[in-house]
Design a protein around this motif. Structure first.
Motif, PDB file in Angstrom:
ATOM      1  N   CYS B 249       0.840  -1.214   0.000  1.00  0.00           N
ATOM      2  CA  CYS B 249       0.000   0.000   0.000  1.00  0.00           C
ATOM      3  C   CYS B 249       0.869   1.257   0.000  1.00  0.00           C
ATOM      4  O   CYS B 249       0.524   2.250  -0.657  1.00  0.00           O
ATOM      5  CB  CYS B 249      -0.959   0.003   1.194  1.00  0.00           C
ATOM      6  SG  CYS B 249      -2.263  -1.219   1.006  1.00  0.00           S
ATOM      7  N   ASP B 250       1.983   1.233   0.733  1.00  0.00           N
ATOM      8  CA  ASP B 250       2.886   2.394   0.737  1.00  0.00           C
ATOM      9  C   ASP B 250       3.385   2.675  -0.691  1.00  0.00           C
ATOM     10  O   ASP B 250       3.439   3.828  -1.117  1.00  0.00           O
ATOM     11  CB  ASP B 250       4.090   2.150   1.658  1.00  0.00           C
ATOM     12  CG  ASP B 250       3.706   2.263   3.125  1.00  0.00           C
ATOM     13  OD1 ASP B 250       2.762   3.013   3.427  1.00  0.00           O
ATOM     14  OD2 ASP B 250       4.342   1.600   3.962  1.00  0.00           O
ATOM     15  N   PHE B 267      -4.468   1.348   5.870  1.00  0.00           N
ATOM     16  CA  PHE B 267      -4.080   0.877   7.208  1.00  0.00           C
ATOM     17  C   PHE B 267      -4.055   2.049   8.186  1.00  0.00           C
ATOM     18  O   PHE B 267      -3.672   3.155   7.807  1.00  0.00           O
ATOM     19  CB  PHE B 267      -2.688   0.222   7.182  1.00  0.00           C
ATOM     20  CG  PHE B 267      -2.698  -1.141   6.566  1.00  0.00           C
ATOM     21  CD1 PHE B 267      -2.925  -2.262   7.346  1.00  0.00           C
ATOM     22  CD2 PHE B 267      -2.504  -1.305   5.213  1.00  0.00           C
ATOM     23  CE1 PHE B 267      -2.961  -3.527   6.780  1.00  0.00           C
ATOM     24  CE2 PHE B 267      -2.537  -2.559   4.632  1.00  0.00           C
ATOM     25  CZ  PHE B 267      -2.762  -3.676   5.420  1.00  0.00           C
ATOM     26  N   ASP B 268      -4.471   1.779   9.413  1.00  0.00           N
ATOM     27  CA  ASP B 268      -4.406   2.796  10.463  1.00  0.00           C
ATOM     28  C   ASP B 268      -4.090   2.097  11.791  1.00  0.00           C
ATOM     29  O   ASP B 268      -4.974   1.853  12.594  1.00  0.00           O
ATOM     30  CB  ASP B 268      -5.743   3.559  10.541  1.00  0.00           C
ATOM     31  CG  ASP B 268      -5.754   4.584  11.661  1.00  0.00           C
ATOM     32  OD1 ASP B 268      -4.670   4.987  12.120  1.00  0.00           O
ATOM     33  OD2 ASP B 268      -6.856   4.966  12.102  1.00  0.00           O
ATOM     34  N   SER B 273      -6.216  -1.954  17.543  1.00  0.00           N
ATOM     35  CA  SER B 273      -7.692  -1.957  17.543  1.00  0.00           C
ATOM     36  C   SER B 273      -8.226  -2.532  18.845  1.00  0.00           C
ATOM     37  O   SER B 273      -7.589  -3.366  19.479  1.00  0.00           O
ATOM     38  CB  SER B 273      -8.215  -2.802  16.382  1.00  0.00           C
ATOM     39  OG  SER B 273      -7.646  -2.366  15.188  1.00  0.00           O
ATOM     40  N   ARG B 274      -9.445  -2.078  19.193  1.00  0.00           N
ATOM     41  CA  ARG B 274     -10.013  -2.503  20.474  1.00  0.00           C
ATOM     42  C   ARG B 274     -11.156  -3.492  20.328  1.00  0.00           C
ATOM     43  O   ARG B 274     -11.720  -3.938  21.325  1.00  0.00           O
ATOM     44  CB  ARG B 274     -10.433  -1.268  21.254  1.00  0.00           C
ATOM     45  CG  ARG B 274      -9.209  -0.431  21.597  1.00  0.00           C
ATOM     46  CD  ARG B 274      -9.592   0.884  22.178  1.00  0.00           C
ATOM     47  NE  ARG B 274     -10.324   0.706  23.421  1.00  0.00           N
ATOM     48  CZ  ARG B 274     -10.710   1.720  24.177  1.00  0.00           C
ATOM     49  NH1 ARG B 274     -10.455   2.953  23.819  1.00  0.00           N
ATOM     50  NH2 ARG B 274     -11.357   1.504  25.287  1.00  0.00           N
ATOM     51  N   THR B 281     -11.886  -1.474  10.524  1.00  0.00           N
ATOM     52  CA  THR B 281     -11.845  -0.083  10.039  1.00  0.00           C
ATOM     53  C   THR B 281     -10.400   0.420  10.042  1.00  0.00           C
ATOM     54  O   THR B 281     -10.131   1.564   9.708  1.00  0.00           O
ATOM     55  CB  THR B 281     -12.692   0.866  10.906  1.00  0.00           C
ATOM     56  OG1 THR B 281     -12.129   0.925  12.220  1.00  0.00           O
ATOM     57  CG2 THR B 281     -14.123   0.416  10.992  1.00  0.00           C
ATOM     58  N   ARG B 282      -9.449  -0.462  10.442  1.00  0.00           N
ATOM     59  CA  ARG B 282      -8.037  -0.072  10.503  1.00  0.00           C
ATOM     60  C   ARG B 282      -7.135  -0.960   9.647  1.00  0.00           C
ATOM     61  O   ARG B 282      -6.058  -0.562   9.268  1.00  0.00           O
ATOM     62  CB  ARG B 282      -7.543  -0.155  11.951  1.00  0.00           C
ATOM     63  CG  ARG B 282      -8.137   0.884  12.883  1.00  0.00           C
ATOM     64  CD  ARG B 282      -7.969   0.407  14.316  1.00  0.00           C
ATOM     65  NE  ARG B 282      -8.192   1.449  15.290  1.00  0.00           N
ATOM     66  CZ  ARG B 282      -7.237   2.223  15.787  1.00  0.00           C
ATOM     67  NH1 ARG B 282      -5.998   2.079  15.400  1.00  0.00           N
ATOM     68  NH2 ARG B 282      -7.522   3.127  16.677  1.00  0.00           N
ATOM     69  N   TRP B 283      -7.551  -2.197   9.402  1.00  0.00           N
ATOM     70  CA  TRP B 283      -6.773  -3.142   8.606  1.00  0.00           C
ATOM     71  C   TRP B 283      -7.525  -3.325   7.291  1.00  0.00           C
ATOM     72  O   TRP B 283      -8.707  -3.654   7.301  1.00  0.00           O
ATOM     73  CB  TRP B 283      -6.680  -4.485   9.337  1.00  0.00           C
ATOM     74  CG  TRP B 283      -6.153  -5.631   8.518  1.00  0.00           C
ATOM     75  CD1 TRP B 283      -6.827  -6.333   7.560  1.00  0.00           C
ATOM     76  CD2 TRP B 283      -4.862  -6.224   8.594  1.00  0.00           C
ATOM     77  NE1 TRP B 283      -6.034  -7.318   7.034  1.00  0.00           N
ATOM     78  CE2 TRP B 283      -4.822  -7.279   7.644  1.00  0.00           C
ATOM     79  CE3 TRP B 283      -3.727  -5.974   9.367  1.00  0.00           C
ATOM     80  CZ2 TRP B 283      -3.693  -8.077   7.453  1.00  0.00           C
ATOM     81  CZ3 TRP B 283      -2.605  -6.776   9.173  1.00  0.00           C
ATOM     82  CH2 TRP B 283      -2.597  -7.816   8.227  1.00  0.00           C
ATOM     83  N   HIS B 284      -6.832  -3.133   6.177  1.00  0.00           N
ATOM     84  CA  HIS B 284      -7.498  -3.235   4.874  1.00  0.00           C
ATOM     85  C   HIS B 284      -8.814  -2.441   4.946  1.00  0.00           C
ATOM     86  O   HIS B 284      -9.900  -2.970   4.679  1.00  0.00           O
ATOM     87  CB  HIS B 284      -7.773  -4.700   4.512  1.00  0.00           C
ATOM     88  CG  HIS B 284      -7.910  -4.914   3.028  1.00  0.00           C
ATOM     89  ND1 HIS B 284      -7.973  -6.139   2.449  1.00  0.00           N
ATOM     90  CD2 HIS B 284      -8.005  -4.026   2.015  1.00  0.00           C
ATOM     91  CE1 HIS B 284      -8.100  -6.013   1.139  1.00  0.00           C
ATOM     92  NE2 HIS B 284      -8.133  -4.730   0.851  1.00  0.00           N
TER      93      HIS B 284
END
Lengths: 84, 418
Positions: B249-250, B267-268, B273-274, B281-284
């Motif tokens: 992705c980079d 990615f975030d 993640s919790r 909502t953070r991976w892919h």
């Protein structure tokens, strides 16, 4: 717009079961307790039913993006209502 | 050609220098179209694949234009069902061996990136029907689907977002420093893939091979050895996936910006993640949002429209079905169904847990609960480990995926028996 805001506010109060909700344009999902993805869809369904309108998938998704607020939602609803 | 190859990076650097010299958006679009064709051409093995790809893409554009004029839900449902059936056949899903004659699966067609094209196509057709693609064009659509920066593994960009930068194709960088940051991002992506991810992959392969040889010889190792081998594959593969995929992705996000295309972030910091819902909502991320908008939302909305009171209790089922389908989309064998089902269970459990806390403590109580540092740490740890469990079922067919668990179980059993 004030009449529309009042009606939308009524729908919010009913969906979130909170008679204290007072809407203003800058409010976002973070300002309303419990406005998660599920409640977002419940809210949309209630708004569609109340105003007899239909929102597109892309419009519903966009409302959850950063920078969107009650003002955007009111504009979206207003744009779908038949002109007087 | 892969995005971390020398040819790709060299071509990208050359394009980033030549692109600003092209005077008009049309000239830049033409150059990018040429790049898309060359890249795609390097991945298409035969004429049959070209023909199938052309038909697949043409059907999407034609369906979009028809549904735009006649927005009939039944037509949309028929098109989506048809295109998914074609996708399943083209990908040769393993279960088809029990259902269709072998001759139907014996075709020479191999379309790289077809899974991503399918999701983009469904989005494009749905949004066209709902009047959300204001100025459609075949030229824009083809380049959207063939875009070399999203062809292999996403991000799953929305057409409206693509069109916003495609129409101008002017550099995204605001100044020289910003431009340098984009080059560095591409470089860092290459380092992640060929350095870090490759090292994790090497270590994973070694440990997995050791587990396989133990399993094949019915040799039960000591509990400590089994535990070390198991934890090795348990954590190494998700680490490899993170560095490999985020590195990809980079390169594509940074590279696309160099020629004026803005791609969404994918990615975030996912391992912070919790909950499983938070994780997707953070991976892919673009896949997670696609699942939310085009799988979960239509299912849940249909229930909420008919029976709003029942809807919240049906939501868990919708989460499960949406994630299970997304799991199957990842690959053609049964292990991907297990991968999806585990994530679906995790998402449903996260929502159930939240509902339970709201009932017990109220919304204010839930907020207070989530703010606790200790709870935060535990939920991050639990979510990351839960994802690692699901990733046990990602790299191989089901039987091979079960080997680490079988070896660990045998060692545990032997240790208990003494």
């Amino acid at each position: 717009m004030d009449e529309l805001r009042t009606q939308v506010q009524e729908v919010f109060r009913e969906v979130f079961a909170d008679p204290e909700i007072r809407l203003h344009d800058q409010m976002t999902a973070d300002d309303i307790d419990g406005w998660d993805s599920l409640m977002h869809i419940n809210l949309i369904v209630a708004l569609e039913k109340h105003f007899g309108i239909r929102m597109a998938t892309a419009e519903i998704a966009r409302l959850k993006e950063d920078g969107q607020n009650i003002g955007t939602l009111l504009q979206l609803v207003a744009g779908k209502l038949p002109r007087a | 050609m892969t995005v971390a190859s020398l040819q790709f990076v060299a071509a990208l650097l050359l394009a980033s220098v030549l692109f600003p010299l092209l005077p008009t958006p049309r000239a830049r679009q033409g150059a990018l179209f040429l790049g898309n064709c060359v890249f795609l051409g390097s991945l298409v093995p035969n004429a049959a694949t070209w023909a199938a790809l052309a038909a697949f893409l043409a059907s999407g554009y034609a369906a979009a234009r028809i549904l735009e004029r006649r927005p009939v839900r039944a037509l949309l449902a028929a098109y989506v069902a048809g295109i998914v059936a074609v996708f399943v056949l083209l990908k040769r899903y393993a279960f088809l061996e029990q259902v269709v004659p072998p001759a139907m699966l014996d075709h020479p067609i191999t379309i790289v990136g077809l899974s991503y094209m399918l999701f983009r196509q469904i989005h494009y057709v749905v949004d066209s029907m709902q009047g959300q693609i204001p100025t459609p064009s075949l030229w824009g659509y083809l380049n959207y689907q063939m875009n070399l920066f999203g062809l292999l593994a996403g991000p799953i960009q929305r057409y409206q977002e693509f069109q916003a930068s495609w129409d101008k194709l002017v550099t995204v960088a605001t100044d020289q420093h910003d431009l340098l940051k984009r080059y560095l991002r591409v470089f860092w992506g290459v380092v992640k893939i060929v350095g870090i991810a490759a090292a994790f992959s090497f270590a994973y392969q070694k440990l997995f091979a050791r587990l396989e040889s133990l399993h094949a010889a019915s040799d039960t190792p000591g509990l400590l050895t089994a535990l070390v081998l198991f934890l090795g594959v348990f954590y190494l593969y998700p680490l490899y996936m993170y560095f490999n995929f985020s590195g990809y992705c980079d390169i594509v996000i940074g590279g696309a910006a160099l020629v004026g295309l803005r791609l969404p972030e994918n990615f975030d910091r996912p391992y912070l993640s919790r909950s499983v819902i938070d994780f997707w909502t953070r991976w892919h991320r673009t896949l997670g949002f696609w699942i939310r908008d085009y799988l979960f939302m239509p299912m849940y909305k249909a229930v909420a429209e008919r029976n709003p009171r029942v809807a919240p209790s049906v939501a868990f089922g919708c989460y499960f079905v949406a994630f299970a389908l997304a799991g199957i989309w990842h690959g053609t064998t049964s292990n991907f169904l297990v991968f999806g089902a585990i994530n679906g269970l995790g998402a449903s459990a996260a929502k159930l847990g939240e509902q339970y806390l709201i009932r017990k403590r109220g919304r204010a109580g839930l907020r207070q609960y989530l703010q606790s540092g200790r709870i935060r740490l535990v939920s991050i740890w639990a979510t990351a480990n839960f994802f690692c469990v699901s990733m046990l079922f990602f790299p191989h067919e089901l039987e091979r995926c079960l080997i680490p668990l079988r070896v660990l179980y045998a060692a545990l059993e032997a240790a208990i028996r003494g």
